[in-house]
Write an enzyme that holds these catalytic residues in place. Structure first.
Site: not given
Length: 291
Positions: A176, A189
């Protein structure tokens, strides 16, 4: 053909990436079976179908909604490729080992392994529970370790098959932009994605001498069901575009195209790299005017 656009009530038009035709796929992955985790929705689904369009047979991993996984498999078989669906929680070692063993038995081997499965359990840092932390780290980071360890063992056992690919195997870790961009309210995350960066690079360093290539894809804002609220209204879309210099949201097929290239021999000299597919989000656009 006129561009499709999302239009606000006052007539202001907002760009819509759906106006763009999909780039063509070519059979560069023929004879190279693949396994994609989290492949029954969003980015994982697009990657599984993209690999199939490029000639690969595909094992589709899922945890919930088996009927959707079967729909993805049906789409792939209509493309003339073989597909199987495999239920496994990637954070559980026994389930991962069984999944890879079944895929290898079904296809004879694997050449491509894409760790895409991931989730969020968002919370302010001071309110984040250990369960929220462990759940995200378990799936997003430990899950990638377990899956890619199983894949690497098969690649090393089989070695290079020159008539199929220059590499013994191709590992793709779905990361990401948040392996680089801090994300308040999502500490678990962002930490998992930062961990994926080092996991990927360390694997690439260790496995490179065995002709196993390891890379990552770092998606930015992608139009998937998990983040609908970020793009499905003009106001939300406009706010999102302040983070994207290229001024369009990404499509799942943008990620699929990147995965196909990384898995192909066209990328044979690429290992240990993160390919950001983010419209420039990692350029920190807030500093475009001097901060």
């Amino acid at each position: 053909m006129a561009d499709k656009q999302t239009t606000e009530p006052d007539g202001e038009a907002l760009p819509d990436a759906a106006r763009l035709p999909n780039a063509p796929y070519h059979p560069v992955l023929a004879g190279q079976p693949a396994l994609v985790t989290g492949a029954n929705s969003g980015i994982g689904e697009a990657v599984a179908i993209g690999l199939a369009k490029a000639g690969a047979d595909v094992a589709i991993n899922y945890v919930t909604h088996p009927e959707v996984a079967e729909e993805v498999a049906h789409t792939i078989t209509k493309l003339g490729r073989r597909a199987i669906t495999l239920k496994a929680d990637v954070s559980r070692e026994d389930e991962v080992e069984a999944m890879y063993a079944k895929a290898i038995t079904e296809f004879g081997t694997l050449h491509i392994s894409v760790s895409n499965a991931g989730l969020q359990r968002d919370s302010a840092f001071v309110d984040m529970t250990l369960e929220q932390w462990n759940t995200v780290i378990g799936v997003n980071l430990t899950g990638q370790f377990l899956c890619q360890r199983a894949a690497a063992r098969e690649f090393l056992k089989r070695g290079v098959v020159p008539s199929v690919s220059k590499a013994a195997g191709k590992i793709i870790c779905m990361s990401s932009v948040h392996q680089e961009v801090p994300w308040a309210g999502h500490v678990n995350y962002a930490s998992s994605k930062g961990g994926i960066k080092m996991l990927m690079e360390s694997m690439a360093q260790e496995l490179g001498p065995h002709f196993v290539r390891v890379n990552a894809i770092g998606p930015g804002a992608i139009r998937t069901p998990i983040n609908t609220a970020a793009w499905n209204t003009p106001d939300a879309y406009r706010a999102l575009m302040t983070l994207v210099p290229y001024k369009r949201i990404g499509e799942p097929d943008d990620i699929a195209q990147a995965a196909v290239w990384l898995a192909s021999d066209a990328a044979d000299y690429v290992t240990g790299a993160t390919l950001f597919v983010d419209g420039g989000m990692t350029l920190y656009p807030g500093f475009a005017t001097g901060g």
